[in-house]
Write a protein that holds these residues in place. Structure first.
Motif, PDB file in Angstrom:
ATOM      1  N   PRO A 195       0.816  -1.226   0.000  1.00 44.14           N
ATOM      2  CA  PRO A 195       0.000   0.000   0.000  1.00 44.14           C
ATOM      3  C   PRO A 195       0.847   1.273   0.000  1.00 44.14           C
ATOM      4  N   LYS A 196       2.107   1.147   0.388  1.00 49.87           N
ATOM      5  CA  LYS A 196       2.970   2.334   0.405  1.00 49.87           C
ATOM      6  C   LYS A 196       3.747   2.511  -0.899  1.00 49.87           C
ATOM      7  N   ILE A 197       3.489   1.609  -1.857  1.00 52.28           N
ATOM      8  CA  ILE A 197       4.068   1.808  -3.197  1.00 52.28           C
ATOM      9  C   ILE A 197       2.984   2.484  -4.024  1.00 52.28           C
ATOM     10  N   ARG A 198       3.232   3.733  -4.354  1.00 49.97           N
ATOM     11  CA  ARG A 198       2.232   4.538  -5.064  1.00 49.97           C
ATOM     12  C   ARG A 198       1.915   3.953  -6.444  1.00 49.97           C
ATOM     13  N   HIS A 199       2.969   3.546  -7.150  1.00 50.79           N
ATOM     14  CA  HIS A 199       2.797   3.151  -8.538  1.00 50.79           C
ATOM     15  C   HIS A 199       4.147   2.624  -9.023  1.00 50.79           C
ATOM     16  N   ILE A 200       4.120   1.709  -9.971  1.00 44.46           N
ATOM     17  CA  ILE A 200       5.355   1.250 -10.616  1.00 44.46           C
ATOM     18  C   ILE A 200       5.316   1.709 -12.075  1.00 44.46           C
ATOM     19  N   TYR A 201       6.275   2.534 -12.458  1.00 45.43           N
ATOM     20  CA  TYR A 201       6.405   3.006 -13.848  1.00 45.43           C
ATOM     21  C   TYR A 201       7.567   2.221 -14.439  1.00 45.43           C
ATOM     22  N   LEU A 202       7.280   1.208 -15.203  1.00 45.14           N
ATOM     23  CA  LEU A 202       8.362   0.333 -15.641  1.00 45.14           C
ATOM     24  C   LEU A 202       8.598   0.390 -17.145  1.00 45.14           C
ATOM     25  N   MET A 203       9.887   0.222 -17.522  1.00 46.99           N
ATOM     26  CA  MET A 203      10.184  -0.038 -18.927  1.00 46.99           C
ATOM     27  C   MET A 203      10.362  -1.534 -19.067  1.00 46.99           C
ATOM     28  N   THR A 260       2.259   1.251 -14.642  1.00 45.98           N
ATOM     29  CA  THR A 260       2.252   1.832 -15.991  1.00 45.98           C
ATOM     30  C   THR A 260       3.408   1.187 -16.741  1.00 45.98           C
ATOM     31  N   MET A 261       3.076   0.594 -17.873  1.00 47.72           N
ATOM     32  CA  MET A 261       4.081  -0.149 -18.653  1.00 47.72           C
ATOM     33  C   MET A 261       4.512   0.658 -19.877  1.00 47.72           C
ATOM     34  N   ALA A 262       5.785   1.018 -19.892  1.00 51.20           N
ATOM     35  CA  ALA A 262       6.380   1.621 -21.090  1.00 51.20           C
ATOM     36  C   ALA A 262       7.108   0.501 -21.815  1.00 51.20           C
ATOM     37  N   GLY A 263       6.402  -0.163 -22.703  1.00 54.68           N
ATOM     38  CA  GLY A 263       6.984  -1.272 -23.458  1.00 54.68           C
ATOM     39  C   GLY A 263       7.419  -0.803 -24.835  1.00 54.68           C
ATOM     40  N   LEU A 264       7.842  -1.767 -25.635  1.00 57.16           N
ATOM     41  CA  LEU A 264       8.366  -1.437 -26.966  1.00 57.16           C
ATOM     42  C   LEU A 264       7.334  -0.735 -27.846  1.00 57.16           C
ATOM     43  N   ASP A 265       6.034  -0.995 -27.577  1.00 58.79           N
ATOM     44  CA  ASP A 265       4.980  -0.350 -28.378  1.00 58.79           C
ATOM     45  C   ASP A 265       5.202   1.158 -28.424  1.00 58.79           C
ATOM     46  N   VAL A 278      11.215   6.873 -21.256  1.00 56.56           N
ATOM     47  CA  VAL A 278       9.747   6.929 -21.382  1.00 56.56           C
ATOM     48  C   VAL A 278       9.091   6.579 -20.042  1.00 56.56           C
ATOM     49  N   ALA A 279       9.719   5.688 -19.267  1.00 59.97           N
ATOM     50  CA  ALA A 279       9.144   5.320 -17.963  1.00 59.97           C
ATOM     51  C   ALA A 279       9.131   6.532 -17.028  1.00 59.97           C
ATOM     52  N   VAL A 280      10.171   7.344 -17.079  1.00 62.06           N
ATOM     53  CA  VAL A 280      10.204   8.574 -16.270  1.00 62.06           C
ATOM     54  C   VAL A 280       9.205   9.587 -16.829  1.00 62.06           C
ATOM     55  N   ALA A 281       9.193   9.720 -18.146  1.00 61.52           N
ATOM     56  CA  ALA A 281       8.263  10.679 -18.772  1.00 61.52           C
ATOM     57  C   ALA A 281       6.811  10.319 -18.473  1.00 61.52           C
ATOM     58  N   ALA A 282       6.533   9.041 -18.291  1.00 56.84           N
ATOM     59  CA  ALA A 282       5.152   8.615 -17.987  1.00 56.84           C
ATOM     60  C   ALA A 282       4.675   9.206 -16.673  1.00 56.84           C
ATOM     61  N   LEU A 283       5.610   9.456 -15.786  1.00 54.45           N
ATOM     62  CA  LEU A 283       5.264  10.040 -14.488  1.00 54.45           C
ATOM     63  C   LEU A 283       5.192  11.563 -14.576  1.00 54.45           C
ATOM     64  N   ILE A 284       6.104  12.174 -15.302  1.00 52.78           N
ATOM     65  CA  ILE A 284       6.146  13.646 -15.283  1.00 52.78           C
ATOM     66  C   ILE A 284       5.395  14.296 -16.446  1.00 52.78           C
ATOM     67  N   ARG A 285       5.187  13.585 -17.566  1.00 50.86           N
ATOM     68  CA  ARG A 285       4.471  14.155 -18.715  1.00 50.86           C
ATOM     69  C   ARG A 285       3.501  13.143 -19.351  1.00 50.86           C
ATOM     70  N   PRO A 286       2.574  12.584 -18.557  1.00 48.69           N
ATOM     71  CA  PRO A 286       1.633  11.611 -19.161  1.00 48.69           C
ATOM     72  C   PRO A 286       0.778  12.239 -20.254  1.00 48.69           C
ATOM     73  N   ASP A 287       0.676  13.581 -20.236  1.00 42.27           N
ATOM     74  CA  ASP A 287      -0.151  14.268 -21.244  1.00 42.27           C
ATOM     75  C   ASP A 287       0.385  14.117 -22.669  1.00 42.27           C
ATOM     76  N   ILE A 288       1.631  13.690 -22.833  1.00 42.29           N
ATOM     77  CA  ILE A 288       2.164  13.553 -24.202  1.00 42.29           C
ATOM     78  C   ILE A 288       2.051  12.102 -24.693  1.00 42.29           C
ATOM     79  N   MET A 289       1.267  11.288 -23.955  1.00 45.01           N
ATOM     80  CA  MET A 289       1.184   9.855 -24.302  1.00 45.01           C
ATOM     81  C   MET A 289      -0.252   9.407 -24.425  1.00 45.01           C
ATOM     82  N   THR A 290      -0.436   8.301 -25.142  1.00 43.79           N
ATOM     83  CA  THR A 290      -1.742   7.631 -25.130  1.00 43.79           C
ATOM     84  C   THR A 290      -1.570   6.294 -24.429  1.00 43.79           C
ATOM     85  N   MET A 291      -2.593   5.931 -23.641  1.00 40.80           N
ATOM     86  CA  MET A 291      -2.466   4.727 -22.821  1.00 40.80           C
ATOM     87  C   MET A 291      -3.744   3.903 -22.902  1.00 40.80           C
ATOM     88  N   GLU A 292      -3.603   2.606 -22.691  1.00 38.54           N
ATOM     89  CA  GLU A 292      -4.764   1.706 -22.640  1.00 38.54           C
ATOM     90  C   GLU A 292      -4.645   0.839 -21.401  1.00 38.54           C
TER      91      GLU A 292
END
Ligand code: BDR
Ligand code: CA
Length: 316
Positions: free
Chosen positions: A143-151, A186-191, A242-256
């Motif tokens: 519960p103390k892990i807010r989120h995992i932003y992974l590549m 949040t998964m920053a994969g090869l896609d 991209v994994a870092v950018a997902a946290l600081i600039r999610p507005d420049i990405m599309t996600m599903e």
């Protein structure tokens, strides 16, 4: 001013890990609490040494802890063709100012999370060995892990095998533990990361910033692009940033949002991240998968990050 988000950077530097850390350290939104190394692109000794060299370059003075010598179950796989024999070939870097702490990566992560008032975000940009060990050994901290932003991973294809991306292939058992943990991912994969291409003309924008960090980033890109150019890429895919950018600039990405399973067996598909985009498995989504990025905005973000360092290398 909004409160900065506490984060732990966990990676196997690696040129794109290094650029991801330059980006994270430049962001006023993030409060880096610790850095942990993992074996992946190179041996744990080399990735730990590289982590220390990067931290010294960017004047990041937080604890650094070394990860396990091998993946949870599998034997290590390294990537010298991509990152060189040192794991971070290219420009000369300063010798590390600080030694790694005595604790191993997983113990340091647990201590930082335990001590933090705010839930901590994890940004793993290598195999998920340390994160899986943390989740197995300290389940009460979830519960103390807010989120995992992974590549890692790729819904549509792999890069190290036709089905598997490198970070997941190196430690599929760890990835399975992470994806089934219930912690938001949040998964920053090869896609998306193969769209996050930085072209040679972009390297010059970064080089022109002129401070020592910017110059080194441009030279890391020169090296990293050398390999990718040889296999037909028009630019360097800076996956881990991209994994870092997902946290600081999610507005420049599309996600599903979707359910993602990690294949741990199979002759051809071990390490694949199987994304149920159509929802045919009727399982609740366990990951937010990034599928697209505004490439130019991503490059601008890297250029802006480079300008945040001053002539002595530290953050201005
Ligand atoms: C991933 O593999 C490593 O070589 C890179 O650092 C990145 O994390 C891309 O597949
Ligand atoms: Ca990496």
């Amino acid at each position: 001013m909004t409160k900065r988000i506490p984060v732990i950077l966990d990676g196997d530097p690696g040129h794109d890990d290094a650029i991801a850390w330059v980006l994270a350290n430049a962001s006023p939104l993030l409060d880096i609490k610790a850095v942990t190394s993992v074996c992946g692109n190179q041996t744990i000794q080399k990735t730990t040494y590289n982590a220390g060299r990067i931290m010294t370059l960017i004047d990041l003075n937080v604890p650094l802890a070394m990860g396990r010598v091998k993946p949870l179950v599998a034997d290590p796989i390294i990537a010298p063709t991509v990152h060189g024999n040192s794991g971070l070939d290219g420009p000369a870097l300063p010798e590390p100012k600080h030694k790694p702490v005595e604790q191993d990566a997983c113990t340091l992560m647990a201590e930082v999370i335990e001590a933090s008032e705010e839930p901590v975000a994890l940004i793993p940009t290598g195999p998920l060995t340390n994160v899986a060990a943390l989740l197995l050994l300290y389940p009460h901290l979830k519960p103390k892990i807010r989120h995992i932003y992974l590549m890692g991973g790729g819904i549509q294809y792999g890069n190290w095998t036709p089905a598997a991306e490198f970070n997941i292939l190196v430690d599929p058992e760890a990835a399975d533990i992470v994806f089934t943990s219930g912690v938001p991912i949040t998964m920053a994969g090869l896609d998306v990361t193969e769209q996050a291409l930085v072209f040679p003309e972009d390297f010059e924008r970064i080089r022109a910033v002129g401070n020592p960090v910017a110059k080194v980033v441009a030279e890391w890109l020169d090296f990293f692009y050398g390999f990718h150019r040889s296999i037909g890429y028009p630019g360097a895919p800076v996956h881990d940033a991209v994994a870092v950018a997902a946290l600081i600039r999610p507005d420049i990405m599309t996600m599903e949002d979707m359910y993602v399973a990690v294949e741990t067996t199979g002759d051809y598909c071990r390490g694949a991240t199987v994304g149920d985009r159509l929802g045919v498995l009727h399982r609740p989504a366990n990951a937010r998968v990034i599928m697209g990025i505004d490439r130019e905005a991503f490059v601008d973000l890297l250029v802006e990050a480079a300008t945040c360092y001053n002539k002595g290398g530290e953050r201005a």
